[in-house]
Enzyme design. Structure first.
Site, PDB file in Angstrom:
ATOM      1  N   TYR A  73       0.832  -1.204   0.000  1.00 62.11           N
ATOM      2  CA  TYR A  73       0.000   0.000   0.000  1.00 62.11           C
ATOM      3  C   TYR A  73       0.863   1.249   0.000  1.00 62.11           C
ATOM      4  CZ  TYR A  73      -3.238   3.581   1.684  1.00 62.11           C
ATOM      5  OH  TYR A  73      -3.977   4.729   1.826  1.00 62.11           O
TER       6      TYR A  73
ATOM      7  N   LYS B  24       1.080   4.219  -2.852  1.00 64.05           N
ATOM      8  CA  LYS B  24       0.756   5.611  -2.554  1.00 64.05           C
ATOM      9  C   LYS B  24       1.976   6.518  -2.725  1.00 64.05           C
ATOM     10  CE  LYS B  24      -3.658   5.736  -1.584  1.00 64.05           C
ATOM     11  NZ  LYS B  24      -4.597   6.553  -2.388  1.00 64.05           N
TER      12      LYS B  24
END
Length: 232
Positions: A150, A154
């Site tokens: 993740y 990002k």
């Protein structure tokens, strides 16, 4: 935001819905794009009679993203702001997790944003005051355990934001990103039942910051990665 055409991706989720509602409350003409087939009950009414919704759009597909963005520009005669909320999350350690998570989160977070931005850029240039606001993550600045895939995806959104800001800074188009901590959504409350959500960032609070970055008041801000962390 009165009269400005604002596109919200991931508009049917908790944050996207809050952003779309807030934009409409400020007088914007709102276009909602989402992978889900139908908008939540009451959302379109809250966004006003001019609200334009497109469900079932896979923004990881560049052709589908371009068609959806172009449809908005045709409907309203242009686009003034793109607010990229579409994305996804998965918690898992590298050892116990799947290699597929890395590919999945790259597609959900980086490709959705880059495809939407690429499609919107020509329209935003014609706006004269175009705005792009992406949703990054404070957790991508220093990843915690289980956040590798993740955070990496990002971080890609962060670098996309910085690079695109440089690419468009002479064209009157600003590109910025908000970096939230934990957002107070029903899904996060369900996943963390023992946590205290009072310190989290509400969707309305995050939407307010995004709309500031999309406004004329933020015309001098571009390439910023703005933490919106509440009291976490």
């Amino acid at each position: 935001m009165s009269g400005r055409v604002v596109v919200v991706t991931g508009a049917y989720g908790a944050l996207g819905s809050a952003v779309a509602r807030a934009a409409a409350e400020q007088g914007a003409r709102v276009a909602l794009i989402d992978y889900g087939p139908q908008a939540p009950a009451g959302l379109l009414d809250a966004c006003g009679p001019e609200a334009f919704a497109q469900g079932g759009v896979d923004l990881t597909d560049a052709v589908a993203a371009s068609a959806a963005i172009d449809a908005v520009a045709e409907r309203f005669g242009g686009i003034d702001a793109l607010l990229n909320v579409a994305g996804g999350f998965r918690w898992e350690t590298l050892e116990a997790g799947s290699w597929e998570s890395w590919n999945l989160l790259f597609r959900m977070n980086v490709l959705t944003a880059s495809n939407a931005c690429r499609a919107a850029v020509p329209h935003l240039r014609r706006s004269g005051a175009g705005r792009i606001v992406n949703v990054g993550a404070n957790g991508a600045l220093k990843a915690s355990m289980g956040m590798g895939a993740y955070a990496a995806s990002k971080a890609g959104v962060h670098k996309l934001t910085e690079a695109l800001a440089e690419e468009l800074k002479a064209d009157g188009v600003t590109v910025n990103a908000v970096l939230p901590s934990i957002i107070d959504t029903p899904a996060n409350r369900a996943d963390m039942p023992k946590a205290d959500p009072s310190s989290w960032v509400s969707p309305a609070e995050l939407a307010a910051v995004m709309l500031f970055l999309a406004s004329d008041a933020a015309s001098a801000v571009t390439g910023a990665l703005l933490p919106v962390t509440g009291r976490v």
